[in-house]
Write an enzyme that holds these catalytic residues in place. Structure first.
Site, short mmCIF file in Angstrom:
data_model
loop_
_atom_site.label_atom_id
_atom_site.label_comp_id
_atom_site.label_asym_id
_atom_site.label_seq_id
_atom_site.Cartn_x
_atom_site.Cartn_y
_atom_site.Cartn_z
N ASN A 118 0.85 -1.19 0.00
CA ASN A 118 0.00 0.00 0.00
C ASN A 118 0.89 1.25 0.00
OD1 ASN A 118 -1.42 2.28 1.11
ND2 ASN A 118 -3.10 0.90 1.59
N HIS A 137 0.95 6.17 1.92
CA HIS A 137 1.71 7.09 2.76
C HIS A 137 2.83 7.81 2.02
CE1 HIS A 137 -0.90 6.36 5.93
NE2 HIS A 137 -0.62 5.07 6.01
N HIS A 181 -5.69 3.70 -1.63
CA HIS A 181 -7.03 4.01 -1.15
C HIS A 181 -7.38 5.43 -1.57
CE1 HIS A 181 -9.81 4.03 2.71
NE2 HIS A 181 -10.44 4.44 1.62
N ARG A 218 -9.50 8.04 -0.80
CA ARG A 218 -10.47 8.40 0.26
C ARG A 218 -11.35 9.54 -0.22
NH1 ARG A 218 -8.82 6.15 5.59
NH2 ARG A 218 -10.62 7.28 6.35
N ARG A 253 -7.19 12.65 1.28
CA ARG A 253 -6.08 13.07 2.14
C ARG A 253 -4.72 12.60 1.64
NH1 ARG A 253 -7.26 9.55 7.54
NH2 ARG A 253 -9.25 10.62 7.39
N GLU A 289 -8.59 0.43 -2.82
CA GLU A 289 -9.47 0.39 -1.65
C GLU A 289 -10.45 1.55 -1.76
OE1 GLU A 289 -7.00 0.79 1.73
OE2 GLU A 289 -5.98 -1.10 1.38
N THR A 343 -8.21 3.16 8.51
CA THR A 343 -9.43 2.34 8.46
C THR A 343 -9.52 1.50 9.73
OG1 THR A 343 -8.98 2.24 6.10
CG2 THR A 343 -10.75 0.85 6.92
N GLU A 368 -10.89 -9.64 2.74
CA GLU A 368 -9.64 -9.33 3.43
C GLU A 368 -9.97 -9.21 4.91
OE1 GLU A 368 -7.26 -6.12 1.82
OE2 GLU A 368 -6.27 -5.79 3.76
N HIS A 405 -3.66 -4.76 7.66
CA HIS A 405 -3.80 -3.63 8.57
C HIS A 405 -2.93 -3.80 9.81
CE1 HIS A 405 -5.26 -0.09 10.54
NE2 HIS A 405 -5.73 0.25 9.37
N1 PXP Z 1 -5.70 -3.36 3.93
C1 PXP Z 1 -6.70 -2.44 3.97
C2 PXP Z 1 -8.05 -2.85 3.48
C3 PXP Z 1 -6.47 -1.13 4.44
O1 PXP Z 1 -7.48 -0.24 4.48
C4 PXP Z 1 -5.17 -0.78 4.83
C5 PXP Z 1 -4.88 0.62 5.27
O2 PXP Z 1 -5.10 1.51 4.24
C6 PXP Z 1 -4.15 -1.75 4.74
C7 PXP Z 1 -4.46 -3.04 4.32
C8 PXP Z 1 -2.73 -1.45 5.10
O3 PXP Z 1 -2.64 -1.14 6.47
P1 PXP Z 1 -1.26 -0.64 7.04
O4 PXP Z 1 -0.95 0.67 6.40
O5 PXP Z 1 -1.53 -0.52 8.52
O6 PXP Z 1 -0.23 -1.68 6.72
#
Ligand code: PXP
Length: 237
Positions: free
Chosen positions: A7, A10, A43, A45, A49, A70, A101, A151, A191
């Site tokens: 992901n 960030h 994602h 959003r 953001r 996402e 999330t 997931e 997550h």
């Molecule tokens: N999976 C989903 C569905 C998420 O919403 C997120 C966070 O955006 C992640 C995985 C990744 O989470 P993390 O950034 O905490 O590794």
């Protein structure tokens, strides 16, 4: 070998703190892909953001591995997804005030809305996963409305305060993953996963893909993104 979805939200978070054009999440995605990521996750959003609409179109053009978007259950975002056509969307709950999330989607109480999106995406050839808490009722409801993949939200496992909690939450994830797999669902997890707490999870055969963002981007600050992705891939072996 389990699959790794990286992901890249960030990277865009850092860019958006200055509202300029770097660091570029596309450049990050291409580096992750090169380093062995099996999919790129982002994602879009509703409050924009981090990832912006344009990022999505650019990612779609250049990313060769699976692109997993996402998204919230929102008509505006559904229309964008249908326009971009990622390989997969993952339906997630979204609250404007949350930092990230915080929980899974409540499929039990939103069956018809979610089922409608599953159908719309299917007609467009987009695979749909649903992000849910490790809860058997949510898994069954997902299956009942026709989902093919879920997931499991690993946040409560990742946030366990002591060994007893950790063990209980691990066993619950394992049980849920196995039940889901037996029901014919593909099972992913994500997550709050990092280079330590991933280790016991990779022993759960029923989970085939992990989606990880924050810990990889954080490690990348010190070792570089390619190294951070390779280190996580090595743990998934
Ligand atoms: N999976 C989903 C569905 C998420 O919403 C997120 C966070 O955006 C992640 C995985 C990744 O989470 P993390 O950034 O905490 O590794």
């Amino acid at each position: 070998m389990r699959l790794l979805g990286v992901n890249i939200d960030h990277v865009a978070t850092i860019r958006q703190t200055r509202r300029i054009d770097y660091p570029d999440p596309l450049e990050a995605a291409l580096l992750c892909q090169e380093a062995g990521a099996d999919s790129i996750v982002c994602h879009l959003r509703e409050d924009r953001r981090h990832i912006q609409d344009l990022d999505l179109f650019r990612l779609k053009k250049r990313v060769k591995v699976k692109l997993n978007l996402e998204m919230a259950i929102s008509n505006e975002i559904v229309d964008i997804a249908l326009d971009v056509k990622p390989d997969q969307v993952t339906l997630v709950p979204e609250k404007r005030e949350e930092l990230t999330t915080e929980g899974g989607l409540d499929v039990v109480s939103q069956r018809s809305g979610i089922k409608r999106i599953l159908k719309v995406m299917e007609r467009s050839g987009i695979a749909t996963s649903i992000f849910i808490d490790p809860d058997i009722r949510q898994i069954r409801a997902s299956r009942e409305i026709g989902a093919g993949m879920i997931e499991l939200h690993t946040g409560s496992y990742a946030n366990a305060k002591n060994r007893t909690q950790l063990r209980r939450r691990y066993l619950s994830l394992k049980k849920c993953a196995e039940v889901a797999k037996d029901l014919g669902l593909k099972v992913f997890a994500g997550h709050g996963l990092n280079y330590e707490n991933i280790k016991p999870l990779v022993r759960i055969d029923a989970i085939e893909e992990y989606n990880i963002g924050h810990s990889i981007v954080s490690r990348a600050i010190f070792v570089g993104l390619a190294r951070a992705v390779k280190d996580m891939k090595a743990l998934l072996k």
